[in-house]
Design a protein around this motif. Structure first.
Motif, PDB file in Angstrom:
ATOM      1  N   GLU A   1       5.795  10.245  -4.819  1.00  0.00           N
ATOM      2  CA  GLU A   1       6.407   9.189  -4.018  1.00  0.00           C
ATOM      3  C   GLU A   1       5.567   7.914  -4.007  1.00  0.00           C
ATOM      4  OE1 GLU A   1       9.342   9.262  -2.694  1.00  0.00           O
ATOM      5  OE2 GLU A   1       9.763  11.343  -3.259  1.00  0.00           O
ATOM      6  N   HIS A   2       4.314   8.019  -4.456  1.00  0.00           N
ATOM      7  CA  HIS A   2       3.417   6.858  -4.458  1.00  0.00           C
ATOM      8  C   HIS A   2       2.837   6.686  -5.865  1.00  0.00           C
ATOM      9  CE1 HIS A   2       3.644   8.346  -0.330  1.00  0.00           C
ATOM     10  NE2 HIS A   2       3.393   7.104   0.071  1.00  0.00           N
ATOM     11  N   PRO A   3       3.647   6.279  -6.830  1.00  0.00           N
ATOM     12  CA  PRO A   3       3.171   6.195  -8.224  1.00  0.00           C
ATOM     13  C   PRO A   3       2.104   5.125  -8.438  1.00  0.00           C
ATOM     14  CG  PRO A   3       5.344   5.208  -7.998  1.00  0.00           C
ATOM     15  CD  PRO A   3       5.048   5.866  -6.695  1.00  0.00           C
ATOM     16  N   ASP A   4       2.009   4.152  -7.537  1.00  0.00           N
ATOM     17  CA  ASP A   4       1.039   3.063  -7.705  1.00  0.00           C
ATOM     18  C   ASP A   4      -0.289   3.361  -7.030  1.00  0.00           C
ATOM     19  OD1 ASP A   4       3.000   1.650  -9.065  1.00  0.00           O
ATOM     20  OD2 ASP A   4       3.758   0.717  -7.226  1.00  0.00           O
ATOM     21  N   LEU A   5      -0.509   4.602  -6.636  1.00  0.00           N
ATOM     22  CA  LEU A   5      -1.755   4.973  -5.961  1.00  0.00           C
ATOM     23  C   LEU A   5      -2.933   4.785  -6.912  1.00  0.00           C
ATOM     24  CD1 LEU A   5      -2.337   6.117  -3.106  1.00  0.00           C
ATOM     25  CD2 LEU A   5      -2.514   8.377  -4.175  1.00  0.00           C
ATOM     26  N   SER A   6      -4.004   4.217  -6.419  1.00  0.00           N
ATOM     27  CA  SER A   6      -5.179   3.958  -7.254  1.00  0.00           C
ATOM     28  C   SER A   6      -5.859   5.256  -7.662  1.00  0.00           C
ATOM     29  CB  SER A   6      -6.170   3.067  -6.516  1.00  0.00           C
ATOM     30  OG  SER A   6      -6.699   3.748  -5.391  1.00  0.00           O
ATOM     31  N   LYS A   7      -6.691   5.179  -8.690  1.00  0.00           N
ATOM     32  CA  LYS A   7      -7.411   6.351  -9.173  1.00  0.00           C
ATOM     33  C   LYS A   7      -8.339   6.902  -8.088  1.00  0.00           C
ATOM     34  CE  LYS A   7     -10.725   5.779 -12.111  1.00  0.00           C
ATOM     35  NZ  LYS A   7     -11.457   5.476 -13.362  1.00  0.00           N
ATOM     36  N   ALA A   8      -8.994   6.018  -7.357  1.00  0.00           N
ATOM     37  CA  ALA A   8      -9.894   6.461  -6.296  1.00  0.00           C
ATOM     38  C   ALA A   8      -9.140   7.200  -5.200  1.00  0.00           C
ATOM     39  CB  ALA A   8     -10.635   5.265  -5.715  1.00  0.00           C
TER      40      ALA A   8
ATOM     41  N   MET B   1       3.351   5.952   4.122  1.00  0.00           N
ATOM     42  CA  MET B   1       2.320   6.767   4.759  1.00  0.00           C
ATOM     43  C   MET B   1       0.975   6.524   4.066  1.00  0.00           C
ATOM     44  SD  MET B   1       1.478   8.895   7.085  1.00  0.00           S
ATOM     45  CE  MET B   1       3.100   9.372   7.675  1.00  0.00           C
ATOM     46  N   PRO B   2      -0.052   6.059   4.797  1.00  0.00           N
ATOM     47  CA  PRO B   2      -1.364   5.825   4.181  1.00  0.00           C
ATOM     48  C   PRO B   2      -1.997   7.125   3.712  1.00  0.00           C
ATOM     49  CG  PRO B   2      -1.174   4.729   6.322  1.00  0.00           C
ATOM     50  CD  PRO B   2      -0.021   5.658   6.211  1.00  0.00           C
ATOM     51  N   VAL B   3      -2.690   7.058   2.588  1.00  0.00           N
ATOM     52  CA  VAL B   3      -3.331   8.260   2.052  1.00  0.00           C
ATOM     53  C   VAL B   3      -4.425   8.745   2.983  1.00  0.00           C
ATOM     54  CG1 VAL B   3      -5.019   6.953   0.708  1.00  0.00           C
ATOM     55  CG2 VAL B   3      -4.373   9.243  -0.032  1.00  0.00           C
TER      56      VAL B   3
END
Length: 619
Positions: A453-460, A420-422
């Motif tokens: 569920e999305h641990p690789d999500l960028s800081k931004a 699911m896209p942020v």
């Protein structure tokens, strides 16, 4: 199912071999030539011969489509006015060939009429009545030709048996689809619809006929007759006939809109695809465009028949139709109408009503969040048009907060989708106005699930996701969890601590807040010196969030507004300092030296600002 038995003779019709067919026409002189020519003719045109066992040679040939009937004039002509007229100018001893390719019902209907003329036993029921009646009318088998003819017997059976029965009327009406024009002109469709509507309007306690009702848990022998007993049987009809029945029922104003809605729901389940079980676009490859076009036509008919009364159909059913419309590629007008109808009842929805697999061929995520967003936007568009005094209505506030809770719970479900896209989560979370959420606990849970569920999500993206979170609307328990949540951006944690101090749940010394941040030192990889450079004030009572769309209900006093602006400015300064610290950390990791922050200047600047406010208060 009722039927009518006519005639007493055994069935002596049979299909002849090609060689036997030519014997009737062959003369001794040209027998071999005629035999070869007729066999070739039958083979090329794929024809069959049907005849009746008789000692009398055939003198009447009736050609219908690819079948030739070898019959007798003395048997058929006395009962068929059309054949009398066609054979009137011919010699009685000669063989006549007639082509009746346009007879309604085709060869099967004609054979019933021919067997009636021969006195052969035939059974007429709801399944074959329409073609038999239309063919008899076509052949003019009426009382003016001979008394007790076929048309009279069929009319008596239709009026006394078919129209008196429930399923017989429906089956007969169903068979008119192949002979629509003839059935309409002969009054069959109108009489069947009148009979069906009359029975539907009968009080359930007076229903004595058999019907189909397969709802789970229902037992006919133990329970009374339900009010929607008729919905399943009429769902077998073609959509145009179904529309005629629904229109006739609604014109009487005798049944509530909810019953009409239930009939539409049963019909949709019978004929439309179930999008809750359709996941990938590949499932539609085998479907032809004709099937899709038929489904779109049925969908449009169902939507047009939905009563305008609120609650006539459930919001779950409306959302299901919207999902089907997306799957079938329905017109934008139809989709807009379903969105509008769904938005009128969205406050009645449950989370399960919103869950549909994505129908987009380009998307990798499972849940169709794009289906929910336009419905919420349609509701909010109407909600914002309300005058201020209406917006303050308690019932209206309860309604929009019920929607807010629904969306936050739905976000908790879709957040588990790893694809699911942020951006889609953020767009739905920020679609609701501030008043829609009494607290942000459920929204925090959705954000936390998404981050987990999305641990690789960028800081931004983490910052973008958390910007819709209002820390001052978190409960003490959730704030305590947020402070220790290593998945949250540092900015969000600072906001939580900032508000925690203001509420007095922490020590009044601002340095206590910095100590809370020290606990996150290893997780955030920020040095103690950098954390010491964050000056956290302790005089504020509210924290603002970035980009949060608000719709205030009550006007605040001018003093509260001024205080709020000062607090927002104070927090914004803190966020600037956080960004500078994080930038320094990033530069240090790259091997370059970060810019020096002068905490004294920040404190002095903050102190002068506070001092100016204090002097203003004294004046």
């Amino acid at each position: 199912m009722k039927f009518m038995k006519i005639g007493s003779r055994p069935d002596t019709f049979y299909t002849e071999e090609a060689t036997r067919c030519v014997l009737i026409y062959a003369s001794p002189t040209f027998y071999i030539i005629q035999k070869f020519a007729y066999e070739l003719y039958l083979m090329v045109f794929n024809l069959q011969c049907r005849s009746v066992i008789s000692d009398v040679p055939s003198d009447l040939v009736i050609q219908i489509n690819n079948i030739s009937y070898l019959l007798h004039k003395f048997t058929l002509l006395p009962k068929c006015g059309l054949l009398q007229r066609l054979c009137s100018g011919s010699d009685d001893s000669s063989t006549i060939t007639l082509k009746l390719h346009d007879i309604p019902g085709g060869e099967e209907a004609f054979e019933l009429c021919a067997k009636f003329c021969y006195g052969i036993t035939i059974n007429v029921c709801a399944h074959n009545f329409v073609p038999a009646f239309c063919a008899a009318k076509f052949l003019q088998m009426t009382e003016s030709v001979e008394k007790g003819n076929f048309v009279l017997k069929l009319e008596a059976f239709f009026n006394s048996c078919i129209l008196e029965g429930w399923k017989d009327s429906i089956v007969t009406l169903q068979t008119t689809a192949k002979l629509t024009e003839w059935s309409e002109n002969l009054g069959i469709i109108r009489k069947c619809i009148d009979s069906i509507v009359e029975k539907i309007l009968t009080p359930p306690a007076k229903v004595t006929w058999s019907y189909t009702y397969t709802r789970p848990g229902y037992k006919k022998s133990l329970q009374s007759i339900p009010r929607d007993w008729w919905t399943e049987d009429i769902s077998n009809l073609d959509v145009d006939l179904f529309r005629c029945i629904i229109t006739a029922i609604r014109s009487t104003y005798m049944l509530p809109p909810q019953l009409i809605g239930e009939a539409l729901h049963v019909y949709a389940c019978r004929w439309l695809p179930d999008t809750t079980r359709i996941r990938t676009p590949e499932s539609s490859v085998s479907q032809t465009e004709d099937v899709f076009e038929k489904s779109r036509r049925i969908l449009e008919a169902i939507v047009s028949m939905i009563p305008a009364d609120r609650g006539s159909v459930s919001v779950g059913f409306l959302l299901k139709l919207l999902s089907i419309a997306n799957y079938l590629g329905a017109s934008p007008v139809l989709k807009a109408e379903l969105i509008r109808k769904s938005s009128l009842q969205i406050d009645e929805a449950t989370v399960s009503d919103l869950v549909f697999p994505s129908q987009s061929s380009s998307s990798q995520h499972f849940y169709d969040i794009d289906l929910v967003v336009p419905v919420i936007e349609s509701y909010l568009m109407r909600w914002r048009r309300q005058p201020p005094e209406t917006v303050e209505n308690t019932q209206l506030i309860r309604t929009i907060r019920r929607i807010g809770k629904l969306i936050d719970t739905y976000l908790q479900m879709v957040a588990r989708d790893k694809n699911m896209p942020v951006s889609k989560v953020v767009s739905l979370a920020e679609a609701l106005p501030d008043i829609a959420r009494k607290d942000h606990d459920n929204l925090y849970k959705a954000i936390n699930i998404y981050l987990k569920e999305h641990p690789d999500l960028s800081k931004a993206d983490r910052k973008r996701l958390c910007r819709s979170l209002d820390c001052q609307k978190l409960s003490p328990e959730v704030r305590a969890h947020a402070v220790k949540n290593e998945r949250l951006p540092l900015r969000t944690v600072v906001q939580v601590l900032f508000f925690e101090q203001d509420k007095g749940s922490r020590a009044t010394d601002p340095r206590m807040l910095t100590q809370e941040l020290f606990q996150r030192e290893k997780q955030m990889q920020i040095s103690r010196d950098d954390l010491n450079k964050l000056h956290l004030g302790g005089d504020e009572q509210s924290v603002s969030t970035e980009g949060l769309r608000r719709t205030p209900v009550l006007e605040s006093s001018s003093r509260d507004n001024q205080k709020k602006k000062r607090l927002e400015k104070n927090l914004q300064q803190l966020e600037i300092e956080i960004e500078e610290v994080e930038a320094k950390k990033g530069a240090r990791e790259d091997g370059s030296s970060g810019s020096k922050l002068d905490p004294k200047k920040i404190i002095q600047s903050r102190s002068r600002s506070d001092h100016g406010r204090d002097k203003g208060r004294e004046r």
